[in-house]
Scaffold this motif. Structure first.
Motif, PDB file in Angstrom:
ATOM      1  N   ILE A 157       0.835   7.476   9.521  1.00  0.00           N
ATOM      2  CA  ILE A 157       0.517   6.087   9.135  1.00  0.00           C
ATOM      3  C   ILE A 157       0.718   5.169  10.342  1.00  0.00           C
ATOM      4  O   ILE A 157      -0.132   4.330  10.660  1.00  0.00           O
ATOM      5  CB  ILE A 157       1.403   5.628   7.950  1.00  0.00           C
ATOM      6  CG1 ILE A 157       1.042   6.406   6.676  1.00  0.00           C
ATOM      7  CG2 ILE A 157       1.258   4.113   7.717  1.00  0.00           C
ATOM      8  CD1 ILE A 157       2.001   6.171   5.504  1.00  0.00           C
ATOM      9  N   ALA A 158       1.845   5.367  11.040  1.00  0.00           N
ATOM     10  CA  ALA A 158       2.139   4.519  12.213  1.00  0.00           C
ATOM     11  C   ALA A 158       1.054   4.686  13.283  1.00  0.00           C
ATOM     12  O   ALA A 158       0.662   3.709  13.942  1.00  0.00           O
ATOM     13  CB  ALA A 158       3.517   4.874  12.779  1.00  0.00           C
ATOM     14  N   ILE A 187      -2.390   6.309  -5.438  1.00  0.00           N
ATOM     15  CA  ILE A 187      -2.961   6.771  -4.166  1.00  0.00           C
ATOM     16  C   ILE A 187      -4.438   7.121  -4.331  1.00  0.00           C
ATOM     17  O   ILE A 187      -5.272   6.779  -3.498  1.00  0.00           O
ATOM     18  CB  ILE A 187      -2.194   8.010  -3.629  1.00  0.00           C
ATOM     19  CG1 ILE A 187      -0.735   7.657  -3.380  1.00  0.00           C
ATOM     20  CG2 ILE A 187      -2.842   8.550  -2.353  1.00  0.00           C
ATOM     21  CD1 ILE A 187       0.187   8.869  -3.290  1.00  0.00           C
ATOM     22  N   MET A 188      -4.776   7.804  -5.434  1.00  0.00           N
ATOM     23  CA  MET A 188      -6.151   8.259  -5.627  1.00  0.00           C
ATOM     24  C   MET A 188      -7.077   7.112  -6.049  1.00  0.00           C
ATOM     25  O   MET A 188      -8.294   7.256  -6.027  1.00  0.00           O
ATOM     26  CB  MET A 188      -6.218   9.357  -6.695  1.00  0.00           C
ATOM     27  CG  MET A 188      -5.192  10.457  -6.523  1.00  0.00           C
ATOM     28  SD  MET A 188      -5.704  11.839  -5.536  1.00  0.00           S
ATOM     29  CE  MET A 188      -6.931  12.555  -6.521  1.00  0.00           C
ATOM     30  N   GLY A 189      -6.490   6.007  -6.511  1.00  0.00           N
ATOM     31  CA  GLY A 189      -7.305   4.860  -6.907  1.00  0.00           C
ATOM     32  C   GLY A 189      -7.998   5.051  -8.246  1.00  0.00           C
ATOM     33  O   GLY A 189      -8.855   4.253  -8.626  1.00  0.00           O
ATOM     34  N   VAL A 190      -7.684   6.114  -8.974  1.00  0.00           N
ATOM     35  CA  VAL A 190      -8.199   6.342 -10.336  1.00  0.00           C
ATOM     36  C   VAL A 190      -7.062   6.912 -11.165  1.00  0.00           C
ATOM     37  O   VAL A 190      -6.129   7.505 -10.616  1.00  0.00           O
ATOM     38  CB  VAL A 190      -9.367   7.374 -10.386  1.00  0.00           C
ATOM     39  CG1 VAL A 190     -10.643   6.826  -9.795  1.00  0.00           C
ATOM     40  CG2 VAL A 190      -8.968   8.685  -9.731  1.00  0.00           C
ATOM     41  N   ASN A 250      -6.172   7.971   1.555  1.00  0.00           N
ATOM     42  CA  ASN A 250      -6.520   6.539   1.464  1.00  0.00           C
ATOM     43  C   ASN A 250      -6.080   5.757   2.717  1.00  0.00           C
ATOM     44  O   ASN A 250      -5.373   4.749   2.607  1.00  0.00           O
ATOM     45  CB  ASN A 250      -5.912   5.921   0.191  1.00  0.00           C
ATOM     46  CG  ASN A 250      -4.391   6.000   0.169  1.00  0.00           C
ATOM     47  OD1 ASN A 250      -3.795   6.737   0.947  1.00  0.00           O
ATOM     48  ND2 ASN A 250      -3.764   5.217  -0.691  1.00  0.00           N
ATOM     49  N   PRO A 251      -6.525   6.205   3.904  1.00  0.00           N
ATOM     50  CA  PRO A 251      -6.076   5.529   5.140  1.00  0.00           C
ATOM     51  C   PRO A 251      -6.486   4.058   5.184  1.00  0.00           C
ATOM     52  O   PRO A 251      -5.808   3.243   5.815  1.00  0.00           O
ATOM     53  CB  PRO A 251      -6.769   6.328   6.255  1.00  0.00           C
ATOM     54  CG  PRO A 251      -7.942   6.973   5.600  1.00  0.00           C
ATOM     55  CD  PRO A 251      -7.511   7.262   4.183  1.00  0.00           C
ATOM     56  N   PRO A 302       0.822  -1.212   0.000  1.00  0.00           N
ATOM     57  CA  PRO A 302       0.000   0.000   0.000  1.00  0.00           C
ATOM     58  C   PRO A 302       0.859   1.267   0.000  1.00  0.00           C
ATOM     59  O   PRO A 302       1.927   1.297   0.611  1.00  0.00           O
ATOM     60  CB  PRO A 302      -0.811  -0.116   1.292  1.00  0.00           C
ATOM     61  CG  PRO A 302      -0.041  -1.036   2.171  1.00  0.00           C
ATOM     62  CD  PRO A 302       0.725  -1.967   1.261  1.00  0.00           C
ATOM     63  N   LEU A 303       0.378   2.292  -0.702  1.00  0.00           N
ATOM     64  CA  LEU A 303       1.046   3.585  -0.799  1.00  0.00           C
ATOM     65  C   LEU A 303       0.062   4.580  -0.185  1.00  0.00           C
ATOM     66  O   LEU A 303      -1.018   4.796  -0.739  1.00  0.00           O
ATOM     67  CB  LEU A 303       1.310   3.903  -2.281  1.00  0.00           C
ATOM     68  CG  LEU A 303       2.037   5.194  -2.598  1.00  0.00           C
ATOM     69  CD1 LEU A 303       3.460   5.172  -2.044  1.00  0.00           C
ATOM     70  CD2 LEU A 303       2.095   5.414  -4.116  1.00  0.00           C
ATOM     71  N   VAL A 304       0.427   5.139   0.972  1.00  0.00           N
ATOM     72  CA  VAL A 304      -0.616   5.767   1.792  1.00  0.00           C
ATOM     73  C   VAL A 304      -0.356   7.235   2.130  1.00  0.00           C
ATOM     74  O   VAL A 304       0.741   7.615   2.537  1.00  0.00           O
ATOM     75  CB  VAL A 304      -0.783   4.969   3.120  1.00  0.00           C
ATOM     76  CG1 VAL A 304      -1.798   5.633   4.034  1.00  0.00           C
ATOM     77  CG2 VAL A 304      -1.202   3.526   2.825  1.00  0.00           C
ATOM     78  N   VAL A 305      -1.417   8.031   1.956  1.00  0.00           N
ATOM     79  CA  VAL A 305      -1.468   9.378   2.525  1.00  0.00           C
ATOM     80  C   VAL A 305      -2.715   9.382   3.418  1.00  0.00           C
ATOM     81  O   VAL A 305      -3.830   9.213   2.910  1.00  0.00           O
ATOM     82  CB  VAL A 305      -1.590  10.459   1.419  1.00  0.00           C
ATOM     83  CG1 VAL A 305      -1.703  11.844   2.034  1.00  0.00           C
ATOM     84  CG2 VAL A 305      -0.387  10.395   0.488  1.00  0.00           C
TER      85      VAL A 305
END
Ligand code: A2P
Length: 339
Positions: free
Chosen positions: A330-331, A225-228, A115-116, A108-111
């Motif tokens: 994220i942590a 990240i945005m999934g689109v 996209n938590p 996963p690539l997360v901000v």
């Protein structure tokens, strides 16, 4: 009963991002149990300050992760490629700040503002990737606007500070500036050309299509990240600024968002601060963003050359929200919801 504390390793603890990670862990009162600070042989005998004490830095080794639970990596892709899987195998969840794993489909690539929910996928490989600094500040803003209107196309030009290239690049900007004012020879080592009083349209390596890897990262990571798929074109430029990345962003939307609406949407968005008062010369600046958590947005105006266009100026502290803060956010979600 919730677990009280977590054993945290910071890999690259003597670097620009690593040191910021340590200070943000303290600042946000992250429940740290045993803290392990890791770097290369160069740092033997060095200390890093945490919660009122000096902690001796250890040399990173294959068995460094025994008894650790969370490992924050920021020591470059090669170090992550070798040691992140070892840390995962030893039982850590790795949050990796390098480009090493970002585009791997099962990582996963997360901000957290965008996209938590993807943090749940840490289970696949026990690795979560932290995006590129300039991508993070862009996607938080695009995500807020995208809730109101679809995005047709985005054009970004970045103005990225030298801290994004690490401690050596910061030192180079200082030394070159002093050398210029004292008529001394200018040394160029960390960056491809002199950075003092200059701008370099070259960050990371060039790819066969003429884009740099930094530009490619922003284009690819944004869609993940945005999934689109977000049609995005980028020119990434290094500028002689110590902290804070700035971005000139042109967004073409499928339907109208007025300037007033954009201001309201961004004002209400978590993690964003609108600074947009041109009459009083108020707009985001890297020197004001340095040391701050939010992503600052200003110069919000209509692009009159297309049906539904907006121009924005986005600035954030690349070492904080662009790297260390995003990793620790994220942590925080990881320990609250998943571990
Ligand atoms: P060191 O200071 O001992 O060289 P920056 O991005 O600011 O240059 O920081 C890079 C960080 O990554 C530093 O903490 C650096 O440690 C660390 N690092 C670089 N290479 C290695 C390596 N091979 N093993 C462990 N740490 C490394």
């Amino acid at each position: 009963m919730p677990k009280k504390s977590w054993n945290v390793a910071v890999v690259g603890a003597t670097g620009a991002v690593g040191q910021e990670m340590v200070s943000i862990l303290e600042e946000r009162k992250f429940p740290v149990g045993n803290l392990k600070l890791l770097a290369s042989e160069n740092s033997v005998g060095k200390y890093v300050f945490f919660e009122g004490h000096d902690f001796l830095v250890d040399v990173l080794k294959e068995d460094s992760f025994k008894d650790q639970e969370i490992a924050l990596f920021s020591a470059g892709s090669e170090v992550s490629r070798k040691y992140a899987p070892l840390a995962a195998k030893a039982g850590c969840v790795v949050i990796d700040n390098t480009a090493c794993f970002r585009m791997e489909p099962d990582i996963p690539l997360v901000v957290p503002e965008v996209n938590p929910e993807k943090i749940a996928e840490y289970e696949n490989k026990k690795i979560i990737a932290n995006p590129n600094c300039s991508t993070i500040q862009l996607v938080v803003v695009l995500n807020a606007l995208m809730k109101r209107a679809k995005i047709k196309r985005v054009v970004v030009s970045t103005y990225q500070s030298v801290s994004g290239a690490g401690s050596a690049a910061m030192e180079e900007l200082s030394k070159q500036t002093v050398a210029i004012f004292s008529n001394k020879d200018i040394e160029v080592e960390a960056l491809p050309h002199r950075i003092a009083f200059n701008c370099l349209p070259h960050i990371d390596v060039f790819l066969p299509d003429g884009y740099t890897k930094e530009e490619w990262k922003m284009m690819e990571e944004t869609s993940k990240i945005m999934g689109v798929s977000v049609p995005l074109t980028v020119t990434a430029v290094r500028v002689p600024v110590f902290y804070g990345h700035s971005e000139s962003v042109n967004i073409e939307l499928e339907s109208a968002i007025t300037v007033a609406e954009a201001r309201e949407i961004l004002r209400d968005a978590v993690g964003i601060k609108v600074v947009d008062d041109p009459k009083n010369n108020l707009y985001p600046l890297p020197i004001s963003a340095a040391g701050e958590d939010p992503i600052f947005v200003g110069r919000i105006r209509e692009d009159k050359t297309v049906p539904h266009g907006l121009n924005l100026w986005i600035v954030a502290d690349n070492i904080r929200k662009g790297a260390a803060l995003n990793a620790i956010q994220i942590a925080e979600i990881l320990i609250q919801k998943y571990l």
